[in-house]
Design an enzyme around this catalytic site. Sequence first.
Site, PDB file in Angstrom:
ATOM      1  CG  ASN A 175      -3.065   3.012   0.271  1.00 59.92           C
ATOM      2  OD1 ASN A 175      -2.595   2.001   0.293  1.00 59.92           O
ATOM      3  ND2 ASN A 175      -4.594   3.317  -0.077  1.00 59.92           N
ATOM      4  CG  ASP A 229      -8.213  -3.177  -4.014  1.00 63.73           C
ATOM      5  OD1 ASP A 229      -8.169  -2.523  -2.713  1.00 63.73           O
ATOM      6  OD2 ASP A 229      -8.902  -2.637  -4.978  1.00 63.73           O
TER       7      ASP A 229
HETATM    8  C1  IPE Z   1      -4.035  -0.221  -3.882  1.00 62.49           C
HETATM    9  O1  IPE Z   1      -5.347  -0.207  -3.526  1.00 62.49           O
HETATM   10  C2  IPE Z   1      -2.916   0.000  -2.903  1.00 62.49           C
HETATM   11  C3  IPE Z   1      -2.927  -1.345  -2.362  1.00 62.49           C
HETATM   12  C4  IPE Z   1      -3.270  -2.386  -2.470  1.00 62.49           C
HETATM   13  C5  IPE Z   1      -1.732  -0.921  -1.162  1.00 62.49           C
HETATM   14  P1  IPE Z   1      -6.253   0.864  -3.385  1.00 62.49           P
HETATM   15  O2  IPE Z   1      -7.473   0.393  -2.697  1.00 62.49           O
HETATM   16  O3  IPE Z   1      -5.590   2.012  -2.484  1.00 62.49           O
HETATM   17  O4  IPE Z   1      -6.407   1.547  -4.946  1.00 62.49           O
HETATM   18  P2  IPE Z   1      -7.664   2.345  -5.285  1.00 62.49           P
HETATM   19  O5  IPE Z   1      -7.800   3.302  -4.328  1.00 62.49           O
HETATM   20  O6  IPE Z   1      -8.911   1.265  -5.445  1.00 62.49           O
HETATM   21  O7  IPE Z   1      -7.332   2.785  -6.683  1.00 62.49           O
HETATM   22  C1  IPE Z   2      -6.388  -3.202   0.277  1.00 65.60           C
HETATM   23  O1  IPE Z   2      -7.732  -3.335   0.581  1.00 65.60           O
HETATM   24  C2  IPE Z   2      -5.542  -2.734   1.614  1.00 65.60           C
HETATM   25  C3  IPE Z   2      -4.981  -1.609   1.302  1.00 65.60           C
HETATM   26  C4  IPE Z   2      -5.132  -0.650   0.487  1.00 65.60           C
HETATM   27  C5  IPE Z   2      -3.925  -1.203   2.401  1.00 65.60           C
HETATM   28  P1  IPE Z   2      -8.834  -1.880   0.884  1.00 65.60           P
HETATM   29  O2  IPE Z   2      -8.589  -1.415   2.150  1.00 65.60           O
HETATM   30  O3  IPE Z   2      -8.087  -1.195  -0.242  1.00 65.60           O
HETATM   31  O4  IPE Z   2     -10.186  -2.664   0.527  1.00 65.60           O
HETATM   32  P2  IPE Z   2     -11.265  -2.189  -0.417  1.00 65.60           P
HETATM   33  O5  IPE Z   2     -10.590  -1.739  -1.689  1.00 65.60           O
HETATM   34  O6  IPE Z   2     -11.779  -0.834   0.338  1.00 65.60           O
HETATM   35  O7  IPE Z   2     -12.335  -3.163  -0.476  1.00 65.60           O
HETATM   36 MG    MG Z   3      -9.099  -0.775  -2.234  1.00 65.59          MG
END
Ligand code: IPE
Ligand code: IPE
Ligand code: MG
Length: 237
Positions: free
Chosen positions: A63, A15
């Site tokens: 997502n 993340d």
């Molecule tokens: C978890 O991250 C999913 C992945 C790393 C693929 P998210 O960014 O989707 O989770 P939340 O929204 O912070 O809970």
């Molecule tokens: C994780 O990074 C990647 C996926 C969930 C695909 P994020 O896109 O969730 O990045 P943040 O949490 O918004 O920084």
């Molecule tokens: Mg995230």
Amino acid sequence: MSENNLPRHIAIIMDGNGRWAKSHGLTRIRGHIRGVESVREITTACAEKHLEQLTLYAFSKDNWSRPKYEVAILMRLLRRYLVRERPTIVDNNIRFTVIGQIEGLPKNIQKEISVNIEESKSNTGMILCLALNYGGRAEIVDAARRIAADVAEGRVSVGDIDEDVFKHHLYTADMSDPDLLIRTGGDMRVSNFLLWEISYSELWVTPVCWPDFRKENLEEAIKDYGKRERRYGGLIE
Ligand code: IPE
Ligand code: IPE
Ligand code: MG
């Protein structure tokens, strides 16, 4: 640290790509692109350590709710990753696999996944498992459906359903549970990841965003894991 204290299976919630990009004045997409480099480095480092398995949360069922543009780019990056990582998989004797509702992914991605699975199926080293279109609750519901079908067709009787039977109907049926769950980006939550499997996993959360996560950060997590005392509800004399 003794070898015994090495986790066999590490799972990572990758993340913080978006926040990393924002803090560098870049678009979220640049964060995802940089994140792929971390995937490569961490996969290679884990394979060199002879881990049994590395499971990476790459795309959750939730997502899909992101802007269309971001989802489209993530799918394009995923496809490119699957093709470009083939040499890394071969060079490191990695067996590639996936968990999640793969049938819900675009057809071109399903095709590349099949190629990676097929080409690496005789490899004997680390298992690299990507969680794609994955949701922990969905996994449990899917397992319940499969068990119900087995009962309806007389393959299993209701009285025989126990934790072991349940486990063998999950996407992770033939995998060990993660010993160590790492989350980058600093949020203290599991975001619907491996809900059944992490019952007794050790948790390690770092504020470092995924695009900055490197071998040294992995070492730090493993070292910390080595100091943990896993009790599984029991007592250690
Ligand atoms: C978890 O991250 C999913 C992945 C790393 C693929 P998210 O960014 O989707 O989770 P939340 O929204 O912070 O809970
Ligand atoms: C994780 O990074 C990647 C996926 C969930 C695909 P994020 O896109 O969730 O990045 P943040 O949490 O918004 O920084
Ligand atoms: Mg995230």
